[in-house]
Design an enzyme around this catalytic site. Structure first.
Site, short mmCIF file in Angstrom:
data_model
loop_
_atom_site.label_atom_id
_atom_site.label_comp_id
_atom_site.label_asym_id
_atom_site.label_seq_id
_atom_site.Cartn_x
_atom_site.Cartn_y
_atom_site.Cartn_z
N LYS A 137 25.52 3.10 22.02
CA LYS A 137 25.67 1.68 20.89
C LYS A 137 25.94 2.43 19.52
CE LYS A 137 20.37 3.48 20.51
NZ LYS A 137 19.18 3.17 21.35
N TYR A 174 24.68 12.66 -13.04
CA TYR A 174 23.91 11.37 -13.88
C TYR A 174 21.89 12.13 -14.17
CZ TYR A 174 27.82 8.64 -12.58
OH TYR A 174 28.75 6.90 -11.99
C1 LIG Z 1 18.49 4.51 22.28
C2 LIG Z 1 18.41 4.33 23.04
C3 LIG Z 1 17.91 5.07 24.40
C4 LIG Z 1 18.27 6.54 23.63
O1 LIG Z 1 17.23 6.98 22.75
P1 LIG Z 1 17.88 9.12 22.31
O2 LIG Z 1 16.87 9.41 21.92
O3 LIG Z 1 19.09 8.61 20.90
O4 LIG Z 1 18.13 9.74 24.02
C5 LIG Z 1 17.69 5.09 25.37
N1 LIG Z 1 17.01 4.22 26.18
C6 LIG Z 1 16.28 2.99 24.76
C7 LIG Z 1 15.47 1.40 25.28
C8 LIG Z 1 17.09 2.76 23.70
O5 LIG Z 1 16.94 2.08 22.65
#
Ligand SMILES: *Cc1c(COP(=O)(O)O)cnc(C)c1O
Length: 373
Positions: free
Chosen positions: A46, A262
């Protein structure tokens, strides 16, 4: 192809270079696969594969043997499908209203996380006269998405209409030692007992390192694939994937007492030599990393750690190189912001955030160099 075709910004025109090691990515996936086998190891890609680039990431992961990908949005799922016709794709944010047809057409599996979602998918499948696969997510303690434990019996009558391909739940704090992890594992055991013979999945990256080893049928790592430490209180078992180098625009001498940046929040405690880098918060570096009173972020220059001083600007940052030998850094050299020495976890911690956020905010105007294909 993706939003950022390779070579869109070339190295001669960019202020900073982001190098992504696809061999390290594949090696991280294989390490997790070997740790959990015979459980299937999927990959969570994602948010543009946590910022490293979706298309190069899934190409490398698929080549390593990964067959199942998790994304959050339908737009991301369609990008995965455009590259791989036969992989399994799960949609973490589930079935949004009216999206069934679009998912079915591209063979994308929703993760159904509430009774209304389950009803919509079931009714779509009934209308189409076909039992399409989907995952069902149950809440075991995060209270974000997932069917609550007291609604299990409302799920049962809907299961005949579609193919329940995966039972899922998600940890709220698998990266730390906490009694809540064991409670979530136990709660998920009840779900599995209520719906036997359906494959199940509980673990994110850190879940894979829990001593209970609750791997079940499939694990869903994301962060660890990209080099993040799934065990924050122990050395990182993963290989570094992301290296970020910024161009040094100039090196200047300032007198003791001169105010820098700044607001003049930092003033030179002694005659100082400062390097100005072509990178700032407009590139995704957190401005909070240079707030007064923080331990402060560093860059690696001349093989040494050098502190950022003054407030981070949009396109520029200033690093104190006083203690480097004369001539060790020059205009046109590169300073390393992220890499083997300073990783995403450290930069996140020192900026008051987490490595996940550092990764997913990696800027859009770097020259991106993909190596290890
Ligand atoms: C993002 C996500 C993962 C992966 O999690 P990590 O901590 O990045 O390994 C797995 N399961 C679900 C439901 C997620 O939203």
């Amino acid at each position: 192809m993706g939003l950022r075709p390779l070579g869109e910004i070339d190295e001669a025109t960019a202020g900073a270079i982001l190098t992504i090691d696809l061999a390290a990515l594949a090696s991280n996936w294989r390490l997790l696969r070997d740790k959990v086998q015979p459980t299937e190891c999927a990959a969570v890609v994602k948010a543009d594969a946590y910022g490293i680039g979706l298309e190069p990431a899934i190409t490398a992961l698929a080549k390593a043997g990964c067959r199942t990908f998790f994304v959050a949005h339908l737009s991301e799922a369609l990008r995965v499908r455009a590259i791989s016709r036969d992989c399994t794709i799960y949609l973490l944010n589930g079935l949004t209203p009216g999206a069934s047809d679009a998912l079915a057409r591209s063979n994308i599996r929703p993760i159904l996380s509430s009774v209304p979602e389950l009803e919509e998918w079931a009714s779509y499948c009934t209308t189409q006269g076909t039992k399409l696969p989907a995952a069902i997510q149950f809440d075991t303690g995060i209270n974000r998405l997932g069917v609550p434990a007291d609604q299990l019996e409302r799920v049962r009558p809907l299961l005949d209409a579609f193919e329940p391909a995966l039972l899922m739940s998600h940890f709220a704090e698998s990266e730390v030692v906490s009694p809540r992890n064991a409670r979530q594992i136990a709660a998920f055991e009840k779900v599995r007992a209520a719906f036997p013979n359906i494959p199940a999945s509980l673990c994110n990256s850190s879940g894979v390192f829990l001593h209970e080893r609750p791997f079940l049928d499939l694990v869903r790592p994301g962060y660890a694939l990209y080099g993040g430490n799934p065990t924050p209180n122990a050395p990182n078992p993963m290989r570094n994937v992301v290296t970020l180098q910024a161009l040094i625009l100039q090196v200047r001498e300032v007198a003791a007492g001169e105010r820098v940046g700044y607001g003049g929040e930092w003033s030179a405690p002694r005659p100082s030599r400062l390097a100005t880098l072509s990178i700032g918060y407009g590139d995704g570096l957190p401005r909070a990393g240079t707030a007064i009173g923080r331990s402060g972020i560093e860059a690696v220059m001349g093989r040494r750690r050098c502190p950022f001083v003054g407030r981070l600007s949009m396109d520029l940052s200033i690093v104190d190189v006083t203690y480097l030998p004369d001539g060790a850094v020059r205009r046109g050299d590169m300073a390393e912001i992220l890499g083997e020495t300073i990783g995403i976890d450290e930069l996140g911690r020192k900026s008051g955030t987490i490595g996940y956020e550092i990764l997913t905010r990696l800027g859009q105007r770097y020259a991106r160099r993909y190596v290890g294909e």
